[in-house]
Design a protein around this motif. Sequence first.
Motif, PDB file in Angstrom:
ATOM      1  N   LYS A  95      35.028  35.867  39.850  1.00 53.11           N
ATOM      2  CA  LYS A  95      35.268  34.577  39.181  1.00 53.11           C
ATOM      3  C   LYS A  95      35.938  33.637  40.171  1.00 53.11           C
ATOM      4  O   LYS A  95      36.629  34.077  41.088  1.00 53.11           O
ATOM      5  N   GLY A 104      45.439  27.042  34.585  1.00 52.14           N
ATOM      6  CA  GLY A 104      44.637  28.045  35.266  1.00 52.14           C
ATOM      7  C   GLY A 104      43.318  28.258  34.559  1.00 52.14           C
ATOM      8  O   GLY A 104      43.280  28.413  33.342  1.00 52.14           O
ATOM      9  N   TYR A 105      42.211  28.231  35.304  1.00 52.35           N
ATOM     10  CA  TYR A 105      40.890  28.421  34.707  1.00 52.35           C
ATOM     11  C   TYR A 105      40.096  29.383  35.584  1.00 52.35           C
ATOM     12  O   TYR A 105      39.924  29.132  36.772  1.00 52.35           O
ATOM     13  N   ASP A 106      39.642  30.485  34.987  1.00 54.76           N
ATOM     14  CA  ASP A 106      38.824  31.448  35.730  1.00 54.76           C
ATOM     15  C   ASP A 106      37.376  31.215  35.370  1.00 54.76           C
ATOM     16  O   ASP A 106      36.954  31.522  34.251  1.00 54.76           O
ATOM     17  N   LEU A 107      36.623  30.671  36.315  1.00 54.86           N
ATOM     18  CA  LEU A 107      35.238  30.271  36.049  1.00 54.86           C
ATOM     19  C   LEU A 107      34.281  31.400  36.403  1.00 54.86           C
ATOM     20  O   LEU A 107      34.232  31.851  37.559  1.00 54.86           O
ATOM     21  N   GLY A 108      33.499  31.843  35.412  1.00 54.40           N
ATOM     22  CA  GLY A 108      32.482  32.851  35.679  1.00 54.40           C
ATOM     23  C   GLY A 108      31.407  32.288  36.598  1.00 54.40           C
ATOM     24  O   GLY A 108      30.964  31.165  36.402  1.00 54.40           O
TER      25      GLY A 108
ATOM     26  N   THR C 170      32.438  33.863  29.248  1.00 51.61           N
ATOM     27  CA  THR C 170      32.332  33.900  30.715  1.00 51.61           C
ATOM     28  C   THR C 170      33.614  33.462  31.403  1.00 51.61           C
ATOM     29  O   THR C 170      33.893  33.892  32.517  1.00 51.61           O
ATOM     30  N   ASP C 171      34.408  32.592  30.758  1.00 51.67           N
ATOM     31  CA  ASP C 171      35.556  31.984  31.426  1.00 51.67           C
ATOM     32  C   ASP C 171      36.858  32.312  30.702  1.00 51.67           C
ATOM     33  O   ASP C 171      36.867  32.516  29.493  1.00 51.67           O
ATOM     34  N   ASP C 172      37.959  32.348  31.461  1.00 51.92           N
ATOM     35  CA  ASP C 172      39.291  32.533  30.885  1.00 51.92           C
ATOM     36  C   ASP C 172      40.171  31.354  31.268  1.00 51.92           C
ATOM     37  O   ASP C 172      40.038  30.800  32.360  1.00 51.92           O
ATOM     38  N   SER C 174      44.375  29.793  31.127  1.00 49.51           N
ATOM     39  CA  SER C 174      45.793  30.030  30.854  1.00 49.51           C
ATOM     40  C   SER C 174      46.564  28.791  31.273  1.00 49.51           C
ATOM     41  O   SER C 174      46.519  28.397  32.441  1.00 49.51           O
TER      42      SER C 174
END
Lengths: 246, 246, 246
Positions: A95, A104-108, C170-172, C174
Amino acid sequence: MNVIVEYSRLQTFLNVAMAVVHECRLRCTEDHLRITATDPAQVAQVETTLASDGCESFETDGEVLGINLEKLDDALGFASTGDLVLLELNTETRKLEIEYDGFGYDLGLIDPESIRREPDIAEVDFPARIRVYGHRLERGIKGCDLASDHTRFEADAESGEFRATAEGDTDDVSIRMDSEDLQTDIPEAVSSLFSIGYLTELVDPIENDTEVVVKVGDEFPLTWFYELSEGNVAVTNFLAPRIART
Amino acid sequence: MNVIVEYSRLQTFLNVAMAVVHECRLRCTEDHLRITATDPAQVAQVETTLASDGCESFETDGEVLGINLEKLDDALGFASTGDLVLLELNTETRKLEIEYDGFGYDLGLIDPESIRREPDIAEVDFPARIRVYGHRLERGIKGCDLASDHTRFEADAESGEFRATAEGDTDDVSIRMDSEDLQTDIPEAVSSLFSIGYLTELVDPIENDTEVVVKVGDEFPLTWFYELSEGNVAVTNFLAPRIART
Amino acid sequence: MNVIVEYSRLQTFLNVAMAVVHECRLRCTEDHLRITATDPAQVAQVETTLASDGCESFETDGEVLGINLEKLDDALGFASTGDLVLLELNTETRKLEIEYDGFGYDLGLIDPESIRREPDIAEVDFPARIRVYGHRLERGIKGCDLASDHTRFEADAESGEFRATAEGDTDDVSIRMDSEDLQTDIPEAVSSLFSIGYLTELVDPIENDTEVVVKVGDEFPLTWFYELSEGNVAVTNFLAPRIART
């Protein structure tokens, strides 16, 4: 990949690509981030580069990431102009971790192999070369849109004028796009027809006072080049011509 | 016809006509350009005049042109406030050539005979005559729209007040439209009912501080008159009353 | 009831209630106007109070009025910030007479008995209590909306952080919502899941620099409290948790 860059600069870099595609490959070399893409119909191409010198911090390792540009755009939508954005590839989760001001953003990511292959940017000799301001280029394109869905770009060797013209069923338009204070180099008269829909998308990220170098030929593609964000974002677009309706 | 006029003044002149019709006859006399028109249902009329004194250059020959107002409005949409606009009739192509700042648009004309005949502007004696500001007229009309689709304009001889009122199924509204610093002449109490839809269109081109002379009667049409653009655009509207629902 | 209050203050008081319901009971006591309401699904509650001290004039007699908030909002839509609004109950017609600057609107009332009963505002002991700014609360909620339709509010006893998090397909996301310059009191780690749709409505009337006191527990409802209009409008919201999808 671990890059820190000012929000507005990153956004400028991405906007240019979004004018052509929704998904793209992001190439992370030692000098820059680069997106090269062609639209699904293969009529328009873009190459946009964010220079490492334009970043606060820049560590890359030749990665190629598959990016959904609209998702990334949404994830950046809460940043303010001056915010520093951290982009970091998490190689375990695959990611892209985006961080700014407590956000905070975790992009697939998308498998890059599933994304349309990047086009070869052809080296072509263009007979005419004109410098225009963004706002005059935009006026020419949108003005022609009133009368037709195609516009003809005409460079006149004698007068030195560069015009957008359109002939509609009832109305005709002719708009001068060059300016007296910017150089033109038009050794021979040339003219080509383009789709206004594509031009409208491509011209959108250009700012009013941006100088755009346009190269055209006779019944030929066009290419244009410009820089944004104090030269740290460099953009080349390429557009195939339409066949004149006769 | 060969007329040069500042963009914002021309636009003001045309906006007033667009509130009533999409196509119109443009009469070019030696003193002015004039549009007189009635809406398809023949409930509302407009007469709008652009004085030759308000133009930079003015040559006409009694032409009557059939104009699609929306097309003309689009063609002017790229002008800036201070731009001078050239309107020239090309008698060979029968197109209206529009030019400003390198922008050229050849507007196809409509056969004037195919456009609804201009109404006779009746000379009528109205018992009451009130001066109101544009913003208060607009508030009266839009306020009544909350409760009903009709509004009653009431002039009260005793109090000297001019009001818009509406009675809805659940709510009632009463809004004072006259102002203390503007003259009223209300020798007898009068009251008439009008459609809010029409009034909303007619009031739209009026500016907030424009003084409007409103003339009303009892169960009677209304007419109002105002000037814009430093007196160079003069407007008269006429509106037929609705029958009160009992 | 005969109350005179500045338009913007009245509007602030009403906006808070409109975030939860369209119709409500307005209680007019000797100290304040108060609306207590719950949404149709009984997930969100609001209690909003306009203090008599915040009004220019205040006479009430314990009335309970059934109000259509959208109609009342429309009727106030022509007021300017500084306008004084008179609200007077006409006991004969059972209409609420609204007046400001020559604008009169008689609002039909609803039978209060036909409106959903007011909820009991439960007194609950919440383990954690955090102060946050309106703009950071909003960013947390809207940021999580990018990835999911639910957000988890997490208070961490060790770090003292208060976060909104969401896990999408797909995405997280925080997002830190607390600020260094505002107190937190988090004796134990707690975490609860909420619908973003409800939170978006409830956060909307809060201003950017408003300090909100948020109280949360573990898999528990939340409540938050804030004041607007220089303390003259006091608001408490209450929101039931969603069950975590497992």
